[in-house]
Design an enzyme around this catalytic site. Sequence first.
Site, short mmCIF file in Angstrom:
data_model
loop_
_atom_site.label_atom_id
_atom_site.label_comp_id
_atom_site.label_asym_id
_atom_site.label_seq_id
_atom_site.Cartn_x
_atom_site.Cartn_y
_atom_site.Cartn_z
N ASN A 124 -0.41 63.99 -34.65
CA ASN A 124 -0.55 62.65 -34.11
C ASN A 124 -1.94 62.17 -34.98
OD1 ASN A 124 2.07 62.39 -33.03
ND2 ASN A 124 0.93 63.08 -31.06
N SER B 46 8.03 64.35 -33.47
CA SER B 46 8.35 63.86 -31.86
C SER B 46 9.42 64.94 -31.32
CB SER B 46 8.81 62.71 -31.62
OG SER B 46 9.08 62.36 -30.32
N GLY B 47 9.20 65.39 -30.05
CA GLY B 47 9.98 66.27 -29.43
C GLY B 47 9.17 67.45 -28.50
N LYS C 187 5.15 56.66 -36.06
CA LYS C 187 4.89 57.51 -34.69
C LYS C 187 3.82 57.08 -33.48
CE LYS C 187 5.28 61.72 -32.48
NZ LYS C 187 4.36 61.87 -31.37
N HIS D 195 5.84 54.89 -31.58
CA HIS D 195 6.93 55.47 -30.76
C HIS D 195 6.10 56.11 -29.68
CE1 HIS D 195 8.18 59.73 -29.45
NE2 HIS D 195 9.19 59.28 -29.56
N ASN D 196 4.76 56.35 -29.64
CA ASN D 196 4.33 56.95 -28.53
C ASN D 196 3.90 55.71 -27.65
OD1 ASN D 196 4.45 59.61 -30.08
ND2 ASN D 196 2.50 60.07 -29.37
N GLU E 201 6.85 55.34 -25.53
CA GLU E 201 6.94 56.48 -24.86
C GLU E 201 5.93 56.15 -23.47
OE1 GLU E 201 6.15 60.31 -26.55
OE2 GLU E 201 4.65 60.70 -25.44
N TYR E 202 4.86 55.59 -23.68
CA TYR E 202 3.84 55.59 -22.52
C TYR E 202 4.21 54.24 -21.77
CZ TYR E 202 -0.65 57.55 -24.17
OH TYR E 202 -1.58 58.45 -24.74
N ARG F 152 -10.77 24.16 -25.88
CA ARG F 152 -11.62 24.67 -27.18
C ARG F 152 -12.38 23.60 -27.65
NH1 ARG F 152 -9.01 26.67 -31.14
NH2 ARG F 152 -10.60 28.13 -32.05
N HIS G 292 -13.65 22.36 -31.64
CA HIS G 292 -12.83 23.22 -32.45
C HIS G 292 -11.81 22.41 -33.38
CE1 HIS G 292 -15.24 26.93 -31.56
NE2 HIS G 292 -14.97 26.63 -30.14
#
Length: 466
Positions: free
Chosen positions: A104, A130-131, A184, A187-188, A191-192, A443, A449
């Site tokens: 990772n 992954s897996g 990846k 992906h994680n 996953e989280y 702003r 701004h």
Amino acid sequence: MGKAQIGVYGLGTMGSALALNIAGHGFRVAVTNRETEWVDDFLNESGELSDNFVGTKTLDAFVAALDVPRVILFMIPSGAPMDAMIDAVAPMLTAGDTIIDGGNADFHDTRRRAAMLAEQDLHFVGMGVSGGEAGARRGPSMMVGGSDHSWTQLRPVLEAIAARYEGAPCVAHLGPDGAGHFVKTVHNGIEYADMQAIAEIYGLERYGAARSPAEIGEMFERWNAGRLRSYLIEITGKILSYTDPVTGHPMVDVIKDAAGQKGTGRWTVVEAVKMGQAASTIEAAVGARSWSSEKATRLKSQDILGGARGAVHCDEETLAEAFLAVRILCHAQGFRILEAASRDYDWELDHARIAEIWRAGCIIRSALLDDISEAFQEGAPEGELILAPAFAAMLAQCVPALRQVVGQAVHAGHAVPVLASALSFYDSMRQGYGTANIIQAQRDFFGHHGFERLGEDGKHHGPWWD
Ligand code: 6PG
């Protein structure tokens, strides 16, 4: 004996499992490890596959055991160890050889290494795997970033060892240099968010509806038989059925509520922010893990602030619909980040293909990913999953349940950071005219701004400057 078609450096959990998987598909594999005594242990434990291995104990012997052009898969800790190994092995290689980092890794490192090795006509592949251990041994999902040359070299091996979804291997060449590691990472991140959303639903049922872990586990088992089918729902159902052999209590009740994290979720959030995106559900999940790890502070706060949580009354179907809405919204955010990175780095990521290779083998595999790949194949507008007709319709059906669940949770004092942030994302994106006019006015008021007026080009200032 002939030379090996691939070398695996690093015989830890993931490296050993991948090496066995590759050998089990009839490929000849050279193996080695920094602690050389691991090599004999590995060979001794490899049983009938041992004939497919060439065990080596020096880097020279390892490199010499490989067919040319060489393919070397490193399964070692990411970061400095990878740079050290590249420095050691690159001088032994010849033009056309490929080094793969299967860890990772931070995709910025992958891009840097690929560019550096390209100067020596060497190829560097960043491959997300992954897996977990079981996946690596029996069929992982793999996200490959690198040159076409490397993909041609690797494809037969990777397609043989990958997980299969209805016969199709869950591996793809997603783009050059850092593309695989970036995908990846996202992906994680997803996953989280998915894990945290499951934990929040668990919390509502456990502490808001006084259901036992076993009962909640049975609910997840029922969910796993339907449209919420996924690896993470499946394992959570199983986990909740276990009893601690030491105390006889539900196993989850003896596990400290402080979550670890190695960094990929955080990287997803950081990269999203750098690209002007907001992966709010993933950020909420990363934040929830960070807060969870502050156990001592939370215990003290409970005494000072009071930790009472009230009752929550949601039927199972409402919870299921709410969870489906959150799962869709987390994935939608993940794919938005992939779209932004694809534009920034010129990767031309294929969202449908990514969803396809996530349908089996990886940690976030779920029934939903099949619908996602279909939506992207049908051309979900500009990578916006929530605007794909099938998903817009699903959200219209499920978001009312999410409102009900978040509303009850908030009233009763339950923390639901991912559920709530998913809902705010949905509500923000469906407003054609939001509230940022106030931000722009502020702003301009304090910093001159400027702002755009509706329907007019150019920069304007408010009458507060007259
Ligand atoms: C996977 C997992 C895997 C690992 C995570 C855990 O896809 O197989 O994501 O890569 O379990 O890195 O990460 P944390 O330790 O950060 O939860």
